[in-house]
Design a protein around this motif. Structure first.
Motif, PDB file in Angstrom:
ATOM      1  N   LYS A   1       0.832  -1.208   0.000  1.00  0.00           N
ATOM      2  CA  LYS A   1       0.000   0.000   0.000  1.00  0.00           C
ATOM      3  C   LYS A   1       0.865   1.255   0.000  1.00  0.00           C
ATOM      4  CE  LYS A   1      -3.830   2.237   2.422  1.00  0.00           C
ATOM      5  NZ  LYS A   1      -4.801   2.142   3.536  1.00  0.00           N
ATOM      6  N   MET A   2       1.964   1.220   0.759  1.00  0.00           N
ATOM      7  CA  MET A   2       2.805   2.396   0.902  1.00  0.00           C
ATOM      8  C   MET A   2       3.574   2.711  -0.375  1.00  0.00           C
ATOM      9  SD  MET A   2       5.769   3.128   3.751  1.00  0.00           S
ATOM     10  CE  MET A   2       6.754   1.708   3.234  1.00  0.00           C
ATOM     11  N   ILE A   3       4.131   1.677  -1.050  1.00  0.00           N
ATOM     12  CA  ILE A   3       5.028   1.945  -2.175  1.00  0.00           C
ATOM     13  C   ILE A   3       4.337   1.915  -3.533  1.00  0.00           C
ATOM     14  CG2 ILE A   3       7.009   1.037  -0.894  1.00  0.00           C
ATOM     15  CD1 ILE A   3       6.888  -1.482  -2.543  1.00  0.00           C
ATOM     16  N   ALA A   4       3.151   1.288  -3.642  1.00  0.00           N
ATOM     17  CA  ALA A   4       2.555   1.128  -4.975  1.00  0.00           C
ATOM     18  C   ALA A   4       1.157   1.712  -5.134  1.00  0.00           C
ATOM     19  CB  ALA A   4       2.531  -0.353  -5.362  1.00  0.00           C
ATOM     20  N   TRP A   5       0.372   1.749  -4.062  1.00  0.00           N
ATOM     21  CA  TRP A   5      -1.031   2.143  -4.203  1.00  0.00           C
ATOM     22  C   TRP A   5      -1.170   3.563  -4.733  1.00  0.00           C
ATOM     23  CZ3 TRP A   5      -5.386   0.373  -5.353  1.00  0.00           C
ATOM     24  CH2 TRP A   5      -6.596   0.979  -4.999  1.00  0.00           C
ATOM     25  N   ASP A   6      -0.362   4.480  -4.227  1.00  0.00           N
ATOM     26  CA  ASP A   6      -0.425   5.862  -4.717  1.00  0.00           C
ATOM     27  C   ASP A   6      -0.039   5.955  -6.183  1.00  0.00           C
ATOM     28  OD1 ASP A   6      -1.341   6.887  -2.356  1.00  0.00           O
ATOM     29  OD2 ASP A   6       0.612   7.568  -1.633  1.00  0.00           O
ATOM     30  N   TYR A   7       0.930   5.128  -6.599  1.00  0.00           N
ATOM     31  CA  TYR A   7       1.313   5.114  -8.019  1.00  0.00           C
ATOM     32  C   TYR A   7       0.137   4.672  -8.883  1.00  0.00           C
ATOM     33  CZ  TYR A   7       6.326   5.670  -7.025  1.00  0.00           C
ATOM     34  OH  TYR A   7       7.563   6.135  -6.635  1.00  0.00           O
ATOM     35  N   PHE A   8      -0.561   3.631  -8.459  1.00  0.00           N
ATOM     36  CA  PHE A   8      -1.704   3.148  -9.244  1.00  0.00           C
ATOM     37  C   PHE A   8      -2.763   4.240  -9.378  1.00  0.00           C
ATOM     38  CE2 PHE A   8      -0.226  -1.258  -8.419  1.00  0.00           C
ATOM     39  CZ  PHE A   8      -0.355  -1.760  -9.702  1.00  0.00           C
ATOM     40  N   LYS A   9      -3.038   4.922  -8.288  1.00  0.00           N
ATOM     41  CA  LYS A   9      -4.061   5.981  -8.333  1.00  0.00           C
ATOM     42  C   LYS A   9      -3.610   7.152  -9.203  1.00  0.00           C
ATOM     43  CE  LYS A   9      -4.510   6.257  -3.811  1.00  0.00           C
ATOM     44  NZ  LYS A   9      -5.030   6.699  -2.486  1.00  0.00           N
ATOM     45  N   ARG A  10      -2.324   7.498  -9.097  1.00  0.00           N
ATOM     46  CA  ARG A  10      -1.813   8.623  -9.883  1.00  0.00           C
ATOM     47  C   ARG A  10      -1.873   8.338 -11.376  1.00  0.00           C
ATOM     48  NH1 ARG A  10       4.413   9.990  -9.357  1.00  0.00           N
ATOM     49  NH2 ARG A  10       3.822  10.036  -7.143  1.00  0.00           N
ATOM     50  N   TYR A  11      -1.387   7.172 -11.780  1.00  0.00           N
ATOM     51  CA  TYR A  11      -1.290   6.883 -13.216  1.00  0.00           C
ATOM     52  C   TYR A  11      -2.629   6.478 -13.836  1.00  0.00           C
ATOM     53  CZ  TYR A  11       3.750   7.261 -12.740  1.00  0.00           C
ATOM     54  OH  TYR A  11       5.027   7.738 -12.497  1.00  0.00           O
ATOM     55  N   SER A  12      -3.557   6.040 -13.019  1.00  0.00           N
ATOM     56  CA  SER A  12      -4.874   5.672 -13.563  1.00  0.00           C
ATOM     57  C   SER A  12      -5.879   6.820 -13.493  1.00  0.00           C
ATOM     58  CB  SER A  12      -5.441   4.464 -12.809  1.00  0.00           C
ATOM     59  OG  SER A  12      -5.713   4.792 -11.454  1.00  0.00           O
TER      60      SER A  12
ATOM     61  N   GLU B   1     -10.519  -2.326  -0.565  1.00  0.00           N
ATOM     62  CA  GLU B   1      -9.963  -3.567  -1.125  1.00  0.00           C
ATOM     63  C   GLU B   1      -8.654  -3.353  -1.870  1.00  0.00           C
ATOM     64  OE1 GLU B   1     -12.752  -5.695  -3.473  1.00  0.00           O
ATOM     65  OE2 GLU B   1     -14.301  -5.779  -1.908  1.00  0.00           O
ATOM     66  N   LEU B   2      -8.198  -2.102  -1.943  1.00  0.00           N
ATOM     67  CA  LEU B   2      -6.996  -1.768  -2.725  1.00  0.00           C
ATOM     68  C   LEU B   2      -7.121  -2.343  -4.134  1.00  0.00           C
ATOM     69  CD1 LEU B   2      -4.097  -2.310  -0.136  1.00  0.00           C
ATOM     70  CD2 LEU B   2      -5.363  -0.224  -0.658  1.00  0.00           C
ATOM     71  N   CYS B   3      -8.220  -2.001  -4.778  1.00  0.00           N
ATOM     72  CA  CYS B   3      -8.524  -2.535  -6.108  1.00  0.00           C
ATOM     73  C   CYS B   3      -8.894  -1.404  -7.048  1.00  0.00           C
ATOM     74  CB  CYS B   3      -9.676  -3.535  -6.019  1.00  0.00           C
ATOM     75  SG  CYS B   3     -10.210  -4.198  -7.616  1.00  0.00           S
ATOM     76  N   ILE B   4      -8.371  -1.471  -8.257  1.00  0.00           N
ATOM     77  CA  ILE B   4      -8.709  -0.515  -9.309  1.00  0.00           C
ATOM     78  C   ILE B   4      -9.495  -1.255 -10.384  1.00  0.00           C
ATOM     79  CG2 ILE B   4      -7.760   0.888 -11.184  1.00  0.00           C
ATOM     80  CD1 ILE B   4      -5.491   1.655  -9.389  1.00  0.00           C
ATOM     81  N   THR B   5     -10.666  -0.712 -10.736  1.00  0.00           N
ATOM     82  CA  THR B   5     -11.460  -1.285 -11.814  1.00  0.00           C
ATOM     83  C   THR B   5     -11.419  -0.322 -13.000  1.00  0.00           C
ATOM     84  OG1 THR B   5     -12.941  -2.361 -10.241  1.00  0.00           O
ATOM     85  CG2 THR B   5     -13.716  -2.148 -12.516  1.00  0.00           C
ATOM     86  N   LEU B   6     -10.953  -0.815 -14.133  1.00  0.00           N
ATOM     87  CA  LEU B   6     -10.802   0.001 -15.336  1.00  0.00           C
ATOM     88  C   LEU B   6     -12.082  -0.050 -16.164  1.00  0.00           C
ATOM     89  CD1 LEU B   6      -7.183  -1.109 -16.246  1.00  0.00           C
ATOM     90  CD2 LEU B   6      -7.871   1.012 -15.126  1.00  0.00           C
ATOM     91  N   PRO B   7     -12.288   0.920 -17.049  1.00  0.00           N
ATOM     92  CA  PRO B   7     -13.515   0.925 -17.864  1.00  0.00           C
ATOM     93  C   PRO B   7     -13.649  -0.292 -18.767  1.00  0.00           C
ATOM     94  CG  PRO B   7     -11.953   2.585 -18.628  1.00  0.00           C
ATOM     95  CD  PRO B   7     -11.447   2.097 -17.317  1.00  0.00           C
ATOM     96  N   THR B   8     -12.576  -1.013 -18.972  1.00  0.00           N
ATOM     97  CA  THR B   8     -12.636  -2.240 -19.777  1.00  0.00           C
ATOM     98  C   THR B   8     -13.227  -3.403 -19.004  1.00  0.00           C
ATOM     99  OG1 THR B   8     -10.407  -2.858 -19.066  1.00  0.00           O
ATOM    100  CG2 THR B   8     -10.589  -1.547 -21.074  1.00  0.00           C
ATOM    101  N   GLY B   9     -13.362  -3.232 -17.677  1.00  0.00           N
ATOM    102  CA  GLY B   9     -13.804  -4.333 -16.825  1.00  0.00           C
ATOM    103  C   GLY B   9     -12.654  -5.041 -16.144  1.00  0.00           C
ATOM    104  N   ALA B  10     -11.425  -4.709 -16.542  1.00  0.00           N
ATOM    105  CA  ALA B  10     -10.252  -5.320 -15.911  1.00  0.00           C
ATOM    106  C   ALA B  10     -10.065  -4.771 -14.503  1.00  0.00           C
ATOM    107  CB  ALA B  10      -9.007  -5.043 -16.753  1.00  0.00           C
TER     108      ALA B  10
ATOM    109  N   ILE C   1      -7.287  -4.573 -11.063  1.00  0.00           N
ATOM    110  CA  ILE C   1      -5.921  -4.717 -10.561  1.00  0.00           C
ATOM    111  C   ILE C   1      -5.975  -4.608  -9.045  1.00  0.00           C
ATOM    112  CG2 ILE C   1      -3.557  -3.856 -10.610  1.00  0.00           C
ATOM    113  CD1 ILE C   1      -4.224  -2.474 -13.269  1.00  0.00           C
ATOM    114  N   TRP C   2      -5.465  -5.623  -8.361  1.00  0.00           N
ATOM    115  CA  TRP C   2      -5.419  -5.616  -6.901  1.00  0.00           C
ATOM    116  C   TRP C   2      -3.989  -5.378  -6.417  1.00  0.00           C
ATOM    117  CZ3 TRP C   2      -9.048  -8.743  -9.241  1.00  0.00           C
ATOM    118  CH2 TRP C   2     -10.354  -8.719  -8.717  1.00  0.00           C
ATOM    119  N   VAL C   3      -3.869  -4.668  -5.323  1.00  0.00           N
ATOM    120  CA  VAL C   3      -2.602  -4.514  -4.615  1.00  0.00           C
ATOM    121  C   VAL C   3      -2.678  -5.401  -3.377  1.00  0.00           C
ATOM    122  CG1 VAL C   3      -1.197  -2.920  -3.261  1.00  0.00           C
ATOM    123  CG2 VAL C   3      -2.109  -2.212  -5.473  1.00  0.00           C
ATOM    124  N   ALA C   4      -1.717  -6.305  -3.237  1.00  0.00           N
ATOM    125  CA  ALA C   4      -1.795  -7.315  -2.176  1.00  0.00           C
ATOM    126  C   ALA C   4      -0.431  -7.507  -1.528  1.00  0.00           C
ATOM    127  CB  ALA C   4      -2.303  -8.638  -2.747  1.00  0.00           C
ATOM    128  N   GLY C   5      -0.435  -8.217  -0.403  1.00  0.00           N
ATOM    129  CA  GLY C   5       0.804  -8.534   0.304  1.00  0.00           C
ATOM    130  C   GLY C   5       1.035 -10.026   0.363  1.00  0.00           C
TER     131      GLY C   5
END
Length: 440
Positions: free
Chosen positions: A78-89, A101-110, A112-116
């Protein structure tokens, strides 16, 4: 590279401009199913992984694609990647962010989860089109084989392993396996190593300040990507090789030193034949050949001798008998060197090969200069050593190195051959005093 992505659902622009060496890395990630990326600190490997996941998810036309970014700990992920996902998406219209859930849902339906990897069982039972395992050196052994790999089966998914060395652990084992696999299955596996002294990401003066303020073994591990930094039996440490890559001597600076050529003929089908030339403290770019028979290699050696005008030529006698005979037939004087023969310094080294490598290591530490090359770095840093019952230095056999790393240190052996015996500057000294090898 990530940029403008178009499919049936949406046109999206990811605000990411890769820098070197990310510009080299992304094409490999997009064309190989299994990638092992070894980098120095602050190179940008996490940003690479995040954007590779985003692009892969956006262009995937399968139903309900699933992707995962996995770090050793959920808190760390969450600390090293979650902000990157939010910024670039963020600029993607219709993207949905689920903080719980630390999950990004794209308009394509895909998705991406961030997990440990500290709770890998939470990933069981699902599928994945792609997984990025970041800081793999700190992930529990067995997570990939027991959890991740089964997730990839139904979709033929890919995996990116990234990290910085942390001793010779599971990441090291994966790295050595990937080196072999990349040679045997180059369309499936890729392995990349990016130390700080080659990427330019950290300014040279800042890198030097870090080196001076950091314990040598930590600097070698964290910034020079040396898996053996914590080992005390590596003959030539990576920082010694890195320093030699930064040096260069002009023709006038080595004019009085003897010119020496080392030739290491290929032993097996996938080994390389190498011709290495050196004058004093300056080694020049090697000539490397694959699948070259003895007669063809002998011709190459003869041509190189006419060009370089060496005072001595040393050829490995183990597989070079035909080369040696043919070069002599052509009227050239060469010296055959059995690697297992007695050394000049019999009380210090167990055999000739150990002596040549030992003298080469001393030459590097005394100011030797190397031509640039990642394969040369790997070859020179590969052998480990021990001592026999008489207290003489004994080098790891070439076959063991190949078994361990997946490649034979042919470039290292060829350069080591230039230290086979003492050489005196010969008759060509005056005529070629102003000649710099490779530049007329």
């Amino acid at each position: 590279m990530p940029g403008k992505i178009k499919n049936a659902v949406q046109t999206a622009v990811i605000p990411y401009q890769p820098r070197y060496p990310q510009t080299l890395i992304h094409p490999q990630l997009e064309t190989h199913r299994f990638c092992v990326l070894v980098t120095h600190r602050q190179m940008g490997k996490t940003v690479c992984a995040v954007n590779h996941l985003l692009k892969s998810a956006l262009i995937n036309t399968r139903p309900a694609p699933r992707y995962f970014y996995v770090a050793p700990l959920l808190k760390q992920a969450k600390m090293i990647a979650w902000d990157y996902f939010k910024r670039y998406s963020a600029p993607i219209p219709g993207v949905k962010i689920n903080e719980a859930e630390l999950c990004i849902t794209l308009p394509t339906g895909a998705k991406i989860w961030v997990a440990g990897a500290d709770n890998p069982d939470a990933l069981r039972g699902t599928y994945a089109d792609g997984v990025a395992l970041d800081e793999y050196a700190q992930i529990k052994p067995g997570v990939f084989d027991e959890i991740i790999r089964p997730m990839l089966l139904s979709r033929g998914g890919w995996t990116l392993f990234t990290g910085t060395p942390k001793g010779q652990n599971a990441f090291y084992d994966l790295f050595t396996y990937a080196q072999k696999a990349a040679r045997q299955q180059p369309d499936l596996w890729w392995c990349g190593v990016y130390p700080a002294d080659t990427t330019g990401v950290i300014a040279p003066d800042e890198l030097e300040r870090i080196r001076q303020a950091t314990p040598a073994n930590v600097f070698r591990q964290e910034y020079l990507c040396d898996f053996a930094a914590s080992c005390d039996n590596v003959l030539i440490p990576v920082d010694v090789v890195s320093a030699a890559f930064q040096r260069h001597y002009g023709a006038a600076e080595v004019a009085g030193a003897p010119r020496v050529m080392g030739v290491d003929p290929a032993r097996f089908g996938d080994d390389r034949s190498v011709i290495f030339c050196r004058q004093g403290l300056q080694a020049y770019a090697p000539r490397v050949f694959k699948k070259l028979d003895n007669m063809a290699l002998a011709t190459r050696v003869a041509v190189e001798m006419q060009h370089f005008r060496p005072d001595a030529v040393f050829i490995d006698a183990g597989c070079g008998g035909g080369v040696i005979d043919r070069v002599r037939q052509l009227g050239f004087c060469v010296t055959e060197v059995p690697f297992g023969s007695a050394p000049v310094k019999a009380g210090q080294y167990a055999n000739k090969r150990a002596e040549m490598w030992g003298e080469m290591a001393a030459w590097l530490k005394a100011g030797g200069a190397l031509p640039p090359g990642g394969e040369l770095r790997a070859d020179l840093c590969a052998p480990v050593y021990d001592f026999d019952v008489a207290g003489r230095l004994r080098l790891e056999p070439k076959e063991k190195i190949k078994e361990r790393t997946g490649r034979s240190p042919d470039l290292g052996d060829a350069l080591a051959l230039t230290f086979a015996f003492p050489v005196r500057r010969g008759a060509f000294a005056a005529e070629f005093a102003r000649y710099e090898y490779g530049v007329l």
